[in-house]
Design a protein around this motif. Structure first.
Motif, PDB file in Angstrom:
ATOM      1  N   UNK A 256       0.834  -1.200   0.000  1.00 48.54           N
ATOM      2  CA  UNK A 256       0.000   0.000   0.000  1.00 48.54           C
ATOM      3  C   UNK A 256       0.868   1.249   0.000  1.00 48.54           C
ATOM      4  N   UNK A 257       1.921   1.271   0.811  1.00 51.51           N
ATOM      5  CA  UNK A 257       2.824   2.426   0.839  1.00 51.51           C
ATOM      6  C   UNK A 257       3.535   2.588  -0.496  1.00 51.51           C
ATOM      7  N   UNK A 258       3.977   1.492  -1.061  1.00 46.85           N
ATOM      8  CA  UNK A 258       4.659   1.549  -2.346  1.00 46.85           C
ATOM      9  C   UNK A 258       3.728   2.083  -3.434  1.00 46.85           C
ATOM     10  N   UNK A 259       2.474   1.666  -3.394  1.00 47.91           N
ATOM     11  CA  UNK A 259       1.522   2.042  -4.441  1.00 47.91           C
ATOM     12  C   UNK A 259       1.265   3.545  -4.466  1.00 47.91           C
ATOM     13  N   UNK A 260       1.272   4.194  -3.303  1.00 39.41           N
ATOM     14  CA  UNK A 260       0.977   5.636  -3.242  1.00 39.41           C
ATOM     15  C   UNK A 260       2.217   6.448  -2.884  1.00 39.41           C
ATOM     16  N   UNK A 261       3.387   5.853  -3.113  1.00 39.76           N
ATOM     17  CA  UNK A 261       4.656   6.564  -2.950  1.00 39.76           C
ATOM     18  C   UNK A 261       4.815   7.129  -1.550  1.00 39.76           C
ATOM     19  N   UNK A 262       4.602   6.269  -0.568  1.00 44.08           N
ATOM     20  CA  UNK A 262       4.866   6.548   0.845  1.00 44.08           C
ATOM     21  C   UNK A 262       3.933   7.585   1.461  1.00 44.08           C
ATOM     22  N   UNK A 263       2.794   7.853   0.843  1.00 45.26           N
ATOM     23  CA  UNK A 263       1.834   8.779   1.432  1.00 45.26           C
ATOM     24  C   UNK A 263       0.961   8.036   2.445  1.00 45.26           C
ATOM     25  N   UNK A 264       1.219   8.276   3.711  1.00 43.03           N
ATOM     26  CA  UNK A 264       0.494   7.557   4.769  1.00 43.03           C
ATOM     27  C   UNK A 264      -1.013   7.760   4.671  1.00 43.03           C
ATOM     28  N   UNK A 265      -1.420   8.985   4.375  1.00 42.40           N
ATOM     29  CA  UNK A 265      -2.847   9.310   4.353  1.00 42.40           C
ATOM     30  C   UNK A 265      -3.626   8.540   3.311  1.00 42.40           C
ATOM     31  N   UNK A 266      -2.959   8.022   2.308  1.00 42.50           N
ATOM     32  CA  UNK A 266      -3.622   7.206   1.287  1.00 42.50           C
ATOM     33  C   UNK A 266      -3.325   5.722   1.492  1.00 42.50           C
ATOM     34  N   UNK A 267      -2.127   5.432   1.976  1.00 44.39           N
ATOM     35  CA  UNK A 267      -1.720   4.032   2.090  1.00 44.39           C
ATOM     36  C   UNK A 267      -2.454   3.306   3.211  1.00 44.39           C
ATOM     37  N   UNK A 268      -2.607   3.942   4.372  1.00 46.57           N
ATOM     38  CA  UNK A 268      -3.191   3.236   5.502  1.00 46.57           C
ATOM     39  C   UNK A 268      -4.678   2.953   5.317  1.00 46.57           C
ATOM     40  N   UNK A 269      -5.464   3.855   4.724  1.00 45.98           N
ATOM     41  CA  UNK A 269      -6.850   3.475   4.401  1.00 45.98           C
ATOM     42  C   UNK A 269      -6.920   2.310   3.410  1.00 45.98           C
ATOM     43  N   UNK A 270      -5.971   2.243   2.505  1.00 52.63           N
ATOM     44  CA  UNK A 270      -5.941   1.124   1.566  1.00 52.63           C
ATOM     45  C   UNK A 270      -5.625  -0.183   2.291  1.00 52.63           C
ATOM     46  N   UNK A 271      -4.690  -0.116   3.235  1.00 51.16           N
ATOM     47  CA  UNK A 271      -4.383  -1.272   4.079  1.00 51.16           C
ATOM     48  C   UNK A 271      -5.635  -1.733   4.825  1.00 51.16           C
ATOM     49  N   UNK A 272      -6.355  -0.777   5.413  1.00 53.48           N
ATOM     50  CA  UNK A 272      -7.581  -1.113   6.144  1.00 53.48           C
ATOM     51  C   UNK A 272      -8.634  -1.712   5.231  1.00 53.48           C
ATOM     52  N   UNK A 273      -8.727  -1.187   4.034  1.00 53.79           N
ATOM     53  CA  UNK A 273      -9.736  -1.677   3.080  1.00 53.79           C
ATOM     54  C   UNK A 273      -9.569  -3.171   2.827  1.00 53.79           C
ATOM     55  N   UNK A 274      -8.332  -3.649   2.895  1.00 59.83           N
ATOM     56  CA  UNK A 274      -8.063  -5.061   2.635  1.00 59.83           C
ATOM     57  C   UNK A 274      -8.148  -5.900   3.903  1.00 59.83           C
ATOM     58  N   UNK A 275      -7.557  -5.436   4.985  1.00 58.61           N
ATOM     59  CA  UNK A 275      -7.405  -6.296   6.168  1.00 58.61           C
ATOM     60  C   UNK A 275      -8.547  -6.191   7.165  1.00 58.61           C
ATOM     61  N   UNK A 276      -9.213  -5.049   7.263  1.00 59.56           N
ATOM     62  CA  UNK A 276     -10.269  -4.916   8.259  1.00 59.56           C
ATOM     63  C   UNK A 276     -11.444  -5.857   7.991  1.00 59.56           C
ATOM     64  N   UNK A 277     -11.971  -5.958   6.763  1.00 64.71           N
ATOM     65  CA  UNK A 277     -13.057  -6.924   6.516  1.00 64.71           C
ATOM     66  C   UNK A 277     -12.623  -8.371   6.750  1.00 64.71           C
ATOM     67  N   UNK A 278     -11.378  -8.666   6.472  1.00 65.00           N
ATOM     68  CA  UNK A 278     -10.855 -10.017   6.678  1.00 65.00           C
ATOM     69  C   UNK A 278     -10.925 -10.395   8.154  1.00 65.00           C
ATOM     70  N   UNK A 279     -10.479  -9.493   9.014  1.00 61.54           N
ATOM     71  CA  UNK A 279     -10.512  -9.778  10.449  1.00 61.54           C
ATOM     72  C   UNK A 279     -11.932  -9.735  11.005  1.00 61.54           C
ATOM     73  N   UNK A 280     -12.791  -8.915  10.435  1.00 59.86           N
ATOM     74  CA  UNK A 280     -14.187  -8.905  10.860  1.00 59.86           C
ATOM     75  C   UNK A 280     -14.841 -10.252  10.559  1.00 59.86           C
ATOM     76  N   UNK A 281     -14.587 -10.786   9.365  1.00 59.99           N
ATOM     77  CA  UNK A 281     -15.095 -12.114   9.002  1.00 59.99           C
ATOM     78  C   UNK A 281     -14.559 -13.161   9.969  1.00 59.99           C
ATOM     79  N   UNK A 282     -13.309 -13.020  10.334  1.00 62.71           N
ATOM     80  CA  UNK A 282     -12.679 -13.972  11.240  1.00 62.71           C
ATOM     81  C   UNK A 282     -13.310 -13.915  12.628  1.00 62.71           C
ATOM     82  N   UNK A 283     -13.614 -12.708  13.080  1.00 63.48           N
ATOM     83  CA  UNK A 283     -14.265 -12.563  14.386  1.00 63.48           C
ATOM     84  C   UNK A 283     -15.593 -13.306  14.411  1.00 63.48           C
TER      85      UNK A 283
END
Length: 410
Positions: free
Chosen positions: A328-355
């Protein structure tokens, strides 16, 4: 003209599989400076066995380290037995699949730790740095203050510090003290010779009663693991109990399994005195965000999902987190404000399903459960759901799919 990505200072708190995998993945991105801060004086895993399944092999391959952890025992057959009668309850047979390059193995946690550590430059890891507090210093970034009086600064802090995460407790203060301990305690030991309860038992076998079970498994290098889990009365075993790797006496462990078959009890007695370690299982509330402090803090691994080891693949999940964060960081050239929401978009639903998948139907919903009902309720923890979305997960394919659906404003 191509503009270089800004330099991003990343501090990873915790040197377990999640922290090491995150460092490996981030080290391949231009203009990222990575440091791991680990409280231990020697970096080593505590615990006996660990599964390396298809999902873990997939992310190890993406990290470029899949050829290293070769010591282990293939898990082709797993047998579940009634601990009172010896009856076979369920047998899971795996046959070699030509499309899968590496078999599922059971190995020692230290093998995985050493594999990852070999790919992290020594200067990246700062040992004996126990985090004391994390401070938002505004334009200067975040300040990490350690117990020894030293400090460090970072633009992004990755909380890879486990289920008792200080990073999580600091950035999510309302969740502090909401971690609770399960009524189960796990004990593990390793033996130099097969402790198996009977010759007919396959290499990997679970022997269960409604409130206890014992799992036997080879972990490679001539070692066998015994993992024994039992219910403990919360009135006498409180949440203040240390959670990881506490030495316990053999008699203490054996006392919780007196109802098992005689040959199972005999196998437990073969553990050398002082060989048992005790591990408390903790769980906590589901997080609705994995990032905080204006996208300057992010959680990976157990720090982000307090599931108390419900799926036996925690190291794999943590490594997937680290790899996705780097992509995610690589994709948006180290911009945290864009990279971390992208990280959440992928991993948060995964962990919610797991819960949700980790919450089996309560036994009281079927009326007065019999002994067999209670035993099957213990063994059947996924509600019959196909769990391939966990154990066959290819995080590389997941990333490619999400990337293909992103619009220009993501």
């Amino acid at each position: 003209m191509t503009v270089d990505a800004p330099v991003l200072r990343v501090a990873i708190v915790g040197g377990g599989p999640g922290g090491l995998a995150t460092a490996i993945a981030l080290s391949k991105i231009p203009n990222v400076e990575v440091k791991i801060y680990e409280q231990a004086t020697i970096l080593r895993e505590v615990g006996a066995g660990i599964n390396i399944g298809t999902n873990s092999w997939n992310v190890l391959g993406l990290l470029g380290v899949a050829d290293s952890p070769t010591t282990g025992h293939p898990e082709w057959t797993v047998l579940n037995m009634n601990g009172r009668s010896g009856e076979e309850l369920h047998r899971r047979e795996r046959t070699p699949d030509p499309s899968i390059k590496r078999p599922i193995i059971r190995t020692q946690r230290t093998v995985l730790q050493s594999t990852l550590l070999a790919h992290v430059p020594p200067e990246t890891i700062q040992l004996s740095n126990k985090l004391d507090r994390l401070v938002d210093a505004g334009d200067k970034g975040l300040e990490l203050h350690f117990k020894d009086g030293t400090s460090a600064q970072a633009d992004l802090v990755v909380g890879a510090d486990g289920i008792h995460s200080l990073v999580r407790d600091t950035a999510w203060p309302k969740l502090r003290h909401r971690l609770h301990r399960h009524h189960n305690l796990a004990n593990t030991a390793t033996c130099r010779s097969r402790p198996g309860p009977r010759p007919a038992l396959p290499a990997h076998g679970l022997v269960a009663l409604p409130t206890t079970h014992v799992y036997f498994s080879p972990v490679g290098a001539g070692l066998w693991e015994i993992a024994a889990r039992a219910y403990h009365d919360p009135a006498t075993h409180r949440a203040s109990k240390a959670s990881w790797g506490v030495p316990v006496a053999n008699a203490h462990v054996e006392s919780h399994f007196s109802d098992l078959l005689p040959d199972i009890r005999a196998a437990l007695r073969r553990v050398p005195e002082g060989g048992w370690r005790e591990f408390a299982a903790f769980a906590g509330p589901e997080l609705t965000k994995l990032t905080a402090w204006d996208h300057r803090v992010v959680l990976v691994g157990d720090a982000s999902h307090a599931l108390s080891g419900a799926f036996g693949s925690g190291a794999g999940f943590a490594m997937e987190d680290g790899w996705v964060l780097a992509r995610a960081l690589e994709h948006v050239r180290n911009e945290r404000g864009r990279a971390l929401p992208l990280f959440e978009r992928i991993r948060l639903p995964y962990y919610s399903h797991m819960q949700q998948a980790g919450r089996p139907a309560r036994l009281e919903e079927i009326g007065e459960p019999s002994y067999d009902d209670r035993l099957w309720g213990k063994l059947s923890t996924d509600g019959g759901e196909d769990m391939s979305w966990i154990y066959m997960n290819d995080i590389g394919d997941v990333w490619a799919d999400v990337l293909g659906r992103l619009d220009d404003t993501s």
